[in-house]
Design an enzyme around this catalytic site. Structure first.
Site, PDB file in Angstrom:
ATOM      1  N   SER A 157     -14.060  43.436 -32.257  1.00 26.84           N
ATOM      2  CA  SER A 157     -12.838  43.992 -31.678  1.00 26.84           C
ATOM      3  C   SER A 157     -13.185  44.878 -30.477  1.00 26.84           C
ATOM      4  CB  SER A 157     -12.064  44.746 -32.761  1.00 26.84           C
ATOM      5  OG  SER A 157     -10.782  45.110 -32.289  1.00 26.84           O
ATOM      6  N   ASP A 225      -4.860  35.619 -35.802  1.00 27.01           N
ATOM      7  CA  ASP A 225      -5.039  36.998 -35.328  1.00 27.01           C
ATOM      8  C   ASP A 225      -3.826  37.399 -34.486  1.00 27.01           C
ATOM      9  OD1 ASP A 225      -5.863  39.395 -34.146  1.00 27.01           O
ATOM     10  OD2 ASP A 225      -7.949  38.750 -33.992  1.00 27.01           O
ATOM     11  N   HIS A 253      -7.041  39.590 -37.867  1.00 24.07           N
ATOM     12  CA  HIS A 253      -7.956  40.373 -37.043  1.00 24.07           C
ATOM     13  C   HIS A 253      -9.026  41.086 -37.864  1.00 24.07           C
ATOM     14  CE1 HIS A 253      -9.189  42.320 -33.354  1.00 24.07           C
ATOM     15  NE2 HIS A 253      -9.126  43.509 -33.929  1.00 24.07           N
TER      16      HIS A 253
END
Length: 278
Positions: A157, A225, A253
């Site tokens: 991320s 996601d 995610h």
């Protein structure tokens, strides 16, 4: 008519306030910086791990863990290393279960809380977390048992931005990205489309940095996601000429590694084994 104008004026004033706040506090949106105590690694299942303190080039003290290679390298030889850069609402402590799941054998692993996170000093900014990434690299390769020519970087991320920055500024051997986004502006357009994009000061240019890579790249991304759409992961993988992008059906995610399960673990292990060999 007067009432309508007053209402519109109030809405306009509120919008202007929101725009100003978004401009002023965008670093906090990108880096929420959860604080908390950093436990000793032994209490979370890493009996040989060390709590470490690393000082950045701009004199910020960061705290984290160093997990030595297990098994240890033979006498007179060096082991490969790995840097771990986590997501924006995470920390060293919350990353422990994932490290347990994915940590490769025989590899020394270093993970630091970014500035402002955990027990680390400072306040997070884009340039600041890049300094944190450089300090993590320098701390890992200074270890006598680590081969500085065989270091991989893992970024998840927001950590993908730090991993890619390190990869294009240090001689990383291999790069693994989980749920990477393309840029700060693209993320703002995705989640804050109602705000002027000209407000975005942070670059976080993963797409541009991926295009500069000449090291092997592996990308994981969930197909569902909703925070970082899989199209962004595909774009980063394409720009970085990734050896493989693993699209995990049904993963969002924050669960790529659990939904991906054995496929995730074996793909990562095979990639590291291939590219971290002497």
């Amino acid at each position: 008519m007067a009432t309508t104008l007053k209402i519109l004026g109030a809405i306009g004033a509120l919008y202007l306030i929101i725009v100003v706040l978004a401009w002023a506090f965008q670093a906090r949106l990108a880096f929420p910086a959860p604080k908390g105590r950093l436990p000793n690694p032994g209490t979370l299942g890493f009996p040989n791990g060390e709590r470490i303190v690393v000082t950045t080039a701009d004199s910020v003290q960061l705290r984290g863990w160093y997990l030595p290679p297990d098994p240890a390298p033979d006498f007179g030889t060096q082991a490969p290393g790995m840097l771990w850069f986590y997501g924006n609402m995470e920390s060293v402590e919350t990353s422990a279960p994932l490290i347990h799941m994915l940590r490769p054998p025989g590899v020394g692993l270093l993970i630091l809380d970014y500035r402002g996170y955990g027990e680390s000093d400072g306040t997070p900014t884009e340039e600041g977390v890049y300094r944190d990434g450089e300090a993590a690299w320098d701390a890992l390769v200074s270890r006598p048992e680590i081969d500085p020519t065989r270091v991989a970087v893992f970024g998840r991320s927001i950590g993908s931005a730090i991993a890619l920055y390190v990869a294009v500024n240090r001689p990383a051997r291999a790069i693994i990205l989980d749920s990477p986004f393309t840029s700060g502006r693209a993320m703002a357009a995705q989640h804050y489309w109602w705000l002027p994009l000209g407000l975005v000061r942070m670059s976080l240019d993963n797409l541009g940095r991926a295009g500069k890579l000449d090291q092997p790249l592996l990308v994981f991304h969930g197909t569902t996601d909703r925070i970082v759409p899989i199209e962004m992961g595909r774009a980063v993988a394409k720009a970085g000429r990734a050896e493989q992008i693993v699209e995990i059906p049904g993963a969002g995610h924050n669960d790529t590694f659990t939904v991906g399960g054995e496929q995730y673990r074996t793909t990562l292990a095979r990639f590291l084994d291939e590219h971290l060999r002497p």
